[in-house]
Design an enzyme around this catalytic site. Structure first.
Site, PDB file in Angstrom:
ATOM      1  N   ASP A 130      27.400  40.202  38.516  1.00  0.00           N
ATOM      2  CA  ASP A 130      28.917  40.660  38.105  1.00  0.00           C
ATOM      3  C   ASP A 130      28.502  42.164  38.433  1.00  0.00           C
ATOM      4  OD1 ASP A 130      29.358  38.283  37.068  1.00  0.00           O
ATOM      5  OD2 ASP A 130      29.440  38.917  34.920  1.00  0.00           O
ATOM      6  N   MET A 131      29.924  42.822  38.896  1.00  0.00           N
ATOM      7  CA  MET A 131      29.868  44.174  39.338  1.00  0.00           C
ATOM      8  C   MET A 131      29.601  45.059  38.078  1.00  0.00           C
ATOM      9  SD  MET A 131      33.337  46.337  40.226  1.00  0.00           S
ATOM     10  CE  MET A 131      33.786  46.588  38.508  1.00  0.00           C
TER      11      MET A 131
END
Length: 564
Positions: free
Chosen positions: A412-413
């Protein structure tokens, strides 16, 4: 509009002095924000009202668990300014509350579905009447008798025809055997007589089979005609229901007309026709934010800042924390607010263009076949909608001769840590197969926003995407994909828990949801802006990877300590 939902009754003055608070220069970006101090004051004032008001009753499940749905509720506050400069705020709730769309002090809905003499309720009653007629026909005694007779006789028909075909097959084999035996024992004349006799036996069986099949066809056709008499009536009613429902939906869309600062009005159908969804989802326009902006524009109020918060018990499938602020939902609200906020200067989307310095993107391990990168928090693994800058793009530039998909997996970012990269497609295929076979060992370290009771354990909560609010995930036992995580507590720091996660599956937001959901650990990861509270970053880091080298087959173990 109800009398108590006039301008005077919906505009609320601040009870606290706001002179020391600077007015926002830009309007809130509704899909990712820190609430403005004025919004915090407005929310606190509204929350006090929710606790003390006696005009209506609704059990929010604040101090006990309540069975059912629609217990907790999303509320919104919109700080506005009158044309004479007076400052105040508007309040709204999403959907309905206390079985109504109208409550004192709250802005009205765009259209009141619950209005007793409105077209929606009238047509809904007609459709309900059709449903009752269909149900009555489907439960009528004669209909059920003929339906059962059709099923029973069809089964018996298939059984008898199958048995007779088997009899014919057995008889055919017997005739063949008799013919072969007679061929060596009989004279030609006797053999010809026997052959004719066997032929007649075959023809008779074929004739009898046709008679049996005709008998059953006539019987089944008779049954079906009786059943079709009922089915035709049901079909006509269902078609009428379909036409009425479609017309009602279209008429309903026509009622949801949304204003903006420029005075432009667009219907919900036209708004969503421009999206990939094409058709508005259920409840589009009934969320707090569109209601607030519609009232503001209708009454010449200047919107200054927006915030939405959850009040009460969380739904079973979602993670909603009492009093937490949340962004507007993307599925229903993003297309609508895109029109309503046209012409208004807004804050920049803080995650629109996530970037990282080159020295933040460290390669921990590398040889001629693979590389392991330590991704910083807040940076994309692969190109996103708003920006292409990502680990993938940086590695593509760093290794211009590499082929294939490059990244074997992604983070995930918001998550920092180790990402495995392959320099050609065959190496990528080998490593990806190791992930699919779950032979790759992964360990994450996280800081949880509280103390958890268990020292170690296992979480099994299936997940699926929230279609109306991507990328949020829901716990869903009906449609969710398996998501399993092992965990082990490694320490406590100032009321927080440091923990190791060992994901067995790799679903989107798996560790974040498993940490925050009440059926998981019930304690969100520090800095989780979706399932907990914002902080300087999401305190989740992929710190350890172990896998087999795709060429040498040696065990490769890579570790990168977190910066928290």
């Amino acid at each position: 509009m109800h009398a108590y939902q006039s301008m005077a009754n919906c505009f609320t003055y601040f009870t606290e002095n706001t002179a020391h608070i600077e007015l926002p220069q830009k309007f809130t970006y509704p899909f990712y924000y820190e609430p403005h101090p004025l919004c915090v004051l407005a929310a606190n004032q509204l929350q006090h009202h929710l606790l003390t008001q006696t005009d209506w009753q609704h059990d929010f499940g604040l101090d006990h668990y309540v069975e059912g749905t629609n217990i907790g509720k999303m509320f919104g506050v919109l700080v506005v300014q009158k044309q004479n400069g007076e400052l105040g705020f508007l309040s709204a709730f999403s959907g309905k509350l206390a079985d109504t769309n109208h409550l004192p002090g709250f802005v009205p809905p765009i259209y009141d579905l619950l209005k007793k003499d409105g077209f929606f309720r009238k047509e809904e009653d007609r459709i309900s009447c059709i449903n009752q007629q269909i149900e009555a026909l489907e439960n009528e005694t004669d209909f059920l008798i003929w339906k059962q007779k059709c099923i029973r006789d069809k089964s018996q028909c298939e059984k008898e025809l199958k048995a007779y075909r088997q009899l014919m097959k057995t008889a055919k084999n017997e005739r063949k055997q008799r013919r072969n035996t007679a061929l060596h024992k009989m004279g030609q004349s006797d053999f010809d007589l026997l052959a004719e006799k066997l032929k007649q036996e075959s023809l008779k069986q074929q004739f009898d089979y046709k008679v049996l099949r005709k008998h059953w066809n006539e019987k089944l056709n008779h049954n079906q005609k009786k059943l079709d008499g009922f089915n035709e009536k049901i079909k006509v009613l269902k078609e009428e229901r379909k036409v009425r429902s479609a017309a009602l939906q279209q008429k309903l869309f026509d009622q949801y007309q949304f204003l903006n600062k420029k005075g432009e009005t667009i219907g919900v159908g036209e708004i969503f026709a421009r999206t990939t969804q094409k058709v508005p989802p259920a409840g589009a326009g009934d969320c707090a934010a569109p209601k607030l902006l519609q009232f503001a524009f209708t009454n010449q109020l200047k919107p200054l800042a927006l915030a939405e918060f959850w009040w009460g018990q969380s739904p079973r499938s979602e993670i909603r924390r009492h009093k937490n602020f949340y962004p507007s939902c993307r599925g229903k609200c993003e297309p609508i607010l895109g029109h309503m906020l046209a012409g208004i200067t807004m804050d920049e989307n803080p995650i629109k263009s996530p970037t990282a310095k080159d020295d933040d993107l460290k390669i921990i391990f590398e040889d001629e076949y693979i590389a392991v990168i330590n991704k910083p928090a807040g940076f994309l693994s692969v190109p996103g909608k708003a920006t292409e800058d990502s680990v993938y793009l940086r590695m593509q530039k760093k290794f211009p001769h590499a082929t294939g998909p490059l990244l074997v997996h992604r983070l995930d970012m918001s998550t920092s840590g180790l990402i495995l990269m392959a320099k050609d497609k065959d190496i990528h295929k080998n490593l990806q197969q190791q992930f699919l076979e779950r032979t790759v060992q992964k360990r994450y370290v996280a800081l949880l926003d509280g103390i958890i009771a268990r020292d170690e354990g296992f979480i099994d909560l299936p997940l699926r995407v929230d279609l109306q609010d991507r990328p949020r995930q829901l716990v869903c036992y009906q449609h969710g994909k398996a998501a399993k995580t092992k965990f082990k507590v490694i320490g406590h720091i100032e009321g927080k828990t440091k923990i190791h996660f060992f994901p067995i599956t790799g679903r989107t937001h798996q560790l974040r949801v498993h940490a925050a959901h009440p059926q998981g650990l019930g304690t969100p990861i520090v800095g989780d802006d979706l399932y907990g509270n914002k902080n300087t970053r999401l305190f989740l880091h992929a710190e350890y990877l172990a896998f087999r080298h795709p060429v040498s087959d040696k065990a490769i173990k890579v570790m990168a300590n977190p910066d928290f």
